[in-house]
Design a protein around this motif. Structure first.
Motif, PDB file in Angstrom:
ATOM      1  N   MET A  89      -8.385 -36.950 -56.107  1.00 55.94           N
ATOM      2  CA  MET A  89      -8.646 -37.818 -54.966  1.00 55.94           C
ATOM      3  C   MET A  89      -9.170 -36.979 -53.819  1.00 55.94           C
ATOM      4  SD  MET A  89      -6.095 -40.411 -52.887  1.00 55.94           S
ATOM      5  CE  MET A  89      -5.564 -39.290 -51.598  1.00 55.94           C
ATOM      6  N   ALA A  90     -10.277 -37.415 -53.215  1.00 53.71           N
ATOM      7  CA  ALA A  90     -10.837 -36.756 -52.036  1.00 53.71           C
ATOM      8  C   ALA A  90     -10.869 -37.762 -50.899  1.00 53.71           C
ATOM      9  CB  ALA A  90     -12.235 -36.225 -52.331  1.00 53.71           C
ATOM     10  N   PHE A  91     -10.492 -37.309 -49.700  1.00 52.49           N
ATOM     11  CA  PHE A  91     -10.275 -38.237 -48.585  1.00 52.49           C
ATOM     12  C   PHE A  91     -10.681 -37.553 -47.279  1.00 52.49           C
ATOM     13  CE2 PHE A  91      -8.085 -41.208 -45.843  1.00 52.49           C
ATOM     14  CZ  PHE A  91      -8.033 -42.382 -46.585  1.00 52.49           C
ATOM     15  N   ALA A  92     -11.219 -38.351 -46.325  1.00 51.59           N
ATOM     16  CA  ALA A  92     -11.655 -37.793 -45.040  1.00 51.59           C
ATOM     17  C   ALA A  92     -11.563 -38.858 -43.949  1.00 51.59           C
ATOM     18  CB  ALA A  92     -13.088 -37.269 -45.160  1.00 51.59           C
ATOM     19  N   ASN A  93     -11.936 -38.468 -42.724  1.00 47.39           N
ATOM     20  CA  ASN A  93     -11.970 -39.388 -41.587  1.00 47.39           C
ATOM     21  C   ASN A  93     -13.419 -39.769 -41.315  1.00 47.39           C
ATOM     22  OD1 ASN A  93     -11.297 -40.776 -39.097  1.00 47.39           O
ATOM     23  ND2 ASN A  93     -12.091 -38.970 -38.041  1.00 47.39           N
ATOM     24  N   LEU A  94     -13.731 -41.070 -41.384  1.00 45.11           N
ATOM     25  CA  LEU A  94     -15.080 -41.554 -41.086  1.00 45.11           C
ATOM     26  C   LEU A  94     -15.145 -41.905 -39.609  1.00 45.11           C
ATOM     27  CD1 LEU A  94     -17.885 -42.216 -42.218  1.00 45.11           C
ATOM     28  CD2 LEU A  94     -17.062 -44.540 -42.668  1.00 45.11           C
ATOM     29  N   GLU A  95     -15.796 -41.053 -38.831  1.00 42.87           N
ATOM     30  CA  GLU A  95     -15.777 -41.137 -37.375  1.00 42.87           C
ATOM     31  C   GLU A  95     -16.965 -41.959 -36.855  1.00 42.87           C
ATOM     32  OE1 GLU A  95     -14.017 -38.670 -33.858  1.00 42.87           O
ATOM     33  OE2 GLU A  95     -13.279 -39.685 -35.633  1.00 42.87           O
TER      34      GLU A  95
END
Length: 341
Positions: A69-75
């Protein structure tokens, strides 16, 4: 010896699953990778227009794709409509830019931040539609407060992983999701946030809180953030990931659970106010094996809006910096993070 071998072969024939499951339990591990702020507008948007949607992620995609699983903040909101909010920076990215996240293997994003409503509620709701179209999961914003606090969940190798996105930095109270109004999941009050964490911890094996907080360009977290982090862990959070400062912050352990106060930018413009430190970044790789979770950082440097893996010299520089900024965590020369004894 032959007799013993014969018995073992008979047992293997009769109970094959017992031997297979025992062996697999020793080797099965789950890899989660988290990254910081992703912006697909402004300078980065110009780069995407020139070189294509995959451009921002080309150098780091192999690491992200390899993760379970790869996850980030979409700003940024993703839309073609709306009116810009009256603020210094208002972002809006084109729907086609999301192809880059798909290419990179990013499974989900948090939308709980101080830019998701830059172009109003309509553009925010468009973002959800476009993410669904590209099959990218999300948390942290929604058509009402219940939807905004709904965690992103994924079952990996029999384990339920949940990520709850919340923000302690929102531009106006009208941005908070309400019972009947769209918006972001607010962390300005402890409830319903802590209650949602408790609920998640009862139904999922691992609960991650991805929170937008602290002050921009500061090296250390605010006092409230250190207190809130502990309250979230007391409520059942297993991992806490922070963003918003646009630069790296340190790591702290509480009850043997890690708090990453800020991963900094990931795909972003250089900030004139924050200077070159806004180009220093890292990915965090959590490895779950049975009931234990270990973590490792991978330093990256943002060059022309694109995160790049660098050499030993840069990695040493970032690891030294992280050791200086951290509280009771130690990062070794390979990036492995452990609690200071």
């Amino acid at each position: 010896m032959r007799r013993l071998l014969g018995i073992l072969l008979i047992l293997l024939f009769i109970y094959p699953s017992s031997f297979v499951s025992s062996e697999s339990s020793k080797t099965t591990s789950i890899q989660l990778v988290f990254a910081g702020d992703i912006l697909l507008d402004g300078y980065v948007g110009d780069q995407v227009s020139k070189y294509g949607a995959n451009y921002p992620f080309v150098k780091v995609a192999p690491i992200l794709k390899k993760a379970d699983m790869a996850f980030a903040n979409l700003e940024t909101p993703v839309s073609v409509r709306g009116k810009a909010a009256d603020k210094m920076f208002a972002f809006r990215s084109k729907p086609a830019t999301l192809k880059g996240l798909v290419y990179a293997g990013i499974d989900g994003v948090t939308l709980a931040n101080n830019h998701i409503l830059d172009y109003g509620q309509g553009a925010m709701l468009d973002t959800l539609v476009h993410l669904n179209n590209y099959k990218i999961g999300y948390t942290g914003a929604g058509k009402n407060i219940e939807a905004a606090f709904k965690p992103y969940t994924q079952t990996i190798k029999g384990k339920k992983i949940a990520v709850i996105g919340v923000s302690r930095v929102l531009s106006d109270p009208s941005w908070y999701a309400g019972k009947k109004s769209p918006g972001a999941a607010s962390a300005y009050t402890l409830e319903p946030m802590l209650g949602e964490i408790k609920k998640s911890s009862k139904t999922n094996d691992v609960t991650v809180v991805y929170i937008h907080w602290n002050e921009e360009f500061k090296d250390y977290p605010a006092k409230y953030a250190r207190t809130m982090a502990k309250q979230m862990i007391d409520s059942g959070a297993d991992i806490i990931i922070g963003s918003h400062s646009h630069c790296l912050m340190g790591i702290e352990y509480y009850k043997k659970k890690p708090i990453y106060y800020s991963l900094g930018n990931f795909v972003f413009n250089r900030s004139t106010r924050g200077g070159d430190k806004t180009l220093d970044s890292m990915m965090v790789d959590f490895e779950m094996h049975n009931n234990s979770i270990t973590s490792k950082i991978t330093p990256v440097k943002i060059i022309r809006g694109q995160p790049n893996l660098m050499g030993k010299s840069y990695n040493k520089q970032i690891i030294t910096k992280m050791n200086k900024l951290s509280f009771n965590a130690i990062i070794d020369s390979n990036g492995k993070v452990t609690e200071k004894k």
